[in-house]
Scaffold this motif. Structure first.
Motif, mmCIF file in Angstrom:
data_model
loop_
_atom_site.group_PDB
_atom_site.id
_atom_site.type_symbol
_atom_site.label_atom_id
_atom_site.label_comp_id
_atom_site.label_asym_id
_atom_site.label_seq_id
_atom_site.Cartn_x
_atom_site.Cartn_y
_atom_site.Cartn_z
ATOM 1 N N THR A 118 138.486 19.784 -28.685
ATOM 2 C CA THR A 118 137.224 20.638 -27.946
ATOM 3 C C THR A 118 137.836 21.926 -27.571
ATOM 4 N N GLY A 119 137.060 22.830 -28.021
ATOM 5 C CA GLY A 119 137.499 24.399 -27.652
ATOM 6 C C GLY A 119 138.805 24.596 -28.204
ATOM 7 N N ASP A 121 133.056 19.527 -18.172
ATOM 8 C CA ASP A 121 133.593 20.494 -19.351
ATOM 9 C C ASP A 121 133.427 19.706 -20.517
ATOM 10 N N LEU A 122 133.925 18.390 -20.658
ATOM 11 C CA LEU A 122 133.842 17.727 -22.154
ATOM 12 C C LEU A 122 132.388 17.643 -22.518
ATOM 13 N N ASN A 146 129.959 19.196 -21.587
ATOM 14 C CA ASN A 146 129.297 20.295 -21.898
ATOM 15 C C ASN A 146 129.730 21.171 -23.241
ATOM 16 N N SER A 147 130.749 20.703 -23.721
ATOM 17 C CA SER A 147 131.486 21.339 -24.933
ATOM 18 C C SER A 147 131.201 20.618 -26.022
ATOM 19 N N ARG A 148 131.533 21.359 -27.325
ATOM 20 C CA ARG A 148 131.516 20.739 -28.562
ATOM 21 C C ARG A 148 132.626 19.914 -28.815
ATOM 22 N N ILE A 149 132.620 18.641 -29.374
ATOM 23 C CA ILE A 149 133.742 17.843 -29.652
ATOM 24 C C ILE A 149 133.942 17.307 -31.290
#
Length: 370
Positions: free
Chosen positions: A205-206, A236-237, A239-242
């Motif tokens: 992630t990121g 944060d997880l 809202n993020s790409r995984i």
């Protein structure tokens, strides 16, 4: 002696009214008993063919919740046939209404609990998430009972406008004060039900990558490749790409290698077939293509694509290593060399080069002499 007839009045009601009320209760009672003895068992046998657990749940729900609810409704309609004093009539109506609401709430709670636990049973969960399930069910039941309490108070003609307004203002104040905590909490439930990852999954992630160790109410803990523990908020997880590599069905591999420019064309044409044969003879692989891709700066570049039928990174690295060993062996048998970065410099005039080199030597000699 007074003659008793159907129209005879007794306690503000005729004998006919009492008979109708009593008959209504008797009819409902025997209807329920007949249904329980004959139809319920047949329905239970039919439903068991599709789901034994649902059959048991439905049978229990009918006997513990539906039957008492029908009896209450029968008593209510029976009392509607009679004329009684207003105080007693209000008491009976309120009492039956409260019992009916309680049975309806219990029925809804049972249905929701069964549905969530049925969903839970289809997934592999750990003990910690089981605790979260119990907390979730508890919160849902609190919400249902709160709505039921407000409904009952409203039907009892209790002024609840101020109470609801106060609860609303208090809720808004608490929500603003604990906005970040509540956001992480709601995102935890998003992770819990949507399941983008589980404990033990390797994710990226990121700029962070590692294995999921713990999923908490506010944060998630990840063990990175270098060993340290990363603690990331659930918000944060979510809202993020995984990238979840644990759920990868197969791994697509693309690698290049180059041969020297002095490789004969006849040997160059044999290379794609050698690559294909090499990869196909290795387990858990699926060959896709191998091409002489381009004339690179210092090599004749080949591009290879294949699939590894396993998500384990160690399995992929072992397969790639085996391919490299075999390609090295095959290229040596073919008599060709792998290229490495080289640079050739061509000088235009050899005599000028020698003359310039001689002048530089003489100049260095004079400087050393002086």
């Amino acid at each position: 002696m007074q003659k008793v007839e159907l129209t005879t009045i007794f306690l503000n009601n005729s004998i006919e009214n009492y008979i109708l009320a009593f008959s209504f209760l008797i009819i409902v009672y025997f209807t329920i008993r007949l249904f329980d003895k004959f139809l319920l068992e047949k329905m239970d046998i039919l439903i068991k063919k599709f789901s034994r657990s649902f059959s048991q749940f439905l049978k229990k729900l009918i006997k513990k919740r539906i039957y008492p609810l029908l009896y209450l409704l029968a008593i209510y309609f029976a009392f509607r046939q009679l004329t009684i004093i207003s105080q007693l009539d209000n008491f009976v109506n309120y009492f039956l209404m409260i019992l009916t609401v309680i049975l309806v709430v219990l029925s809804l709670s049972d249905i929701i609990s069964y549905s969530i636990k049925k969903y839970w049973g289809k997934k592999e969960r750990n003990d910690e998430q089981l605790k979260v399930l119990n907390v979730t069910l508890f919160l849902i039941k609190i919400l249902i009972w709160t709505i039921a309490l407000i409904f009952v108070m409203d039907n009892l003609n209790i002024q609840i406008t101020g109470l609801v307004t106060g609860l609303g203002i208090s809720g808004i104040a608490i929500a603003f004060a604990a906005q970040s905590i509540l956001t992480d909490l709601f995102n935890y439930f998003t992770i819990f039900f949507d399941k983008p990852f589980d404990i033990g999954d390797f994710i990226i992630t990121g700029e962070y990558r590692g294995t999921i160790e713990h999923i908490g109410v506010k944060t998630t803990r990840i063990r990175s490749l270098s060993g340290e523990q990363l603690i990331i908020s659930n918000t944060d997880l979510v809202n993020s790409r995984i990238n979840n590599y644990k759920r990868m069905q197969q791994r697509r591999i693309n690698f290049n290698f180059g041969l020297t420019y002095d490789t004969p064309l006849s040997k160059l044409k044999k290379v794609p077939g050698i690559i294909e044969e090499t990869i196909k003879n290795i387990d858990k692989t699926e060959f896709d293509r191998a091409h002489f891709a381009e004339f690179a700066a210092s090599s004749l570049l080949f591009q290879v694509v294949y699939y590894v039928k396993d998500s384990d990174y160690k399995v992929y690295m072992g397969i790639q290593q085996e391919i490299n060993f075999k390609l090295k062996e095959k290229m040596e048998e073919l008599g060709v060399d792998f290229a490495f970065p080289t640079q050739t410099i061509h000088f235009g005039n050899k005599e000028n080069l020698n003359s310039n080199f001689k002048n530089i030597q003489e100049l260095n000699f004079e400087e050393n002499k002086s």
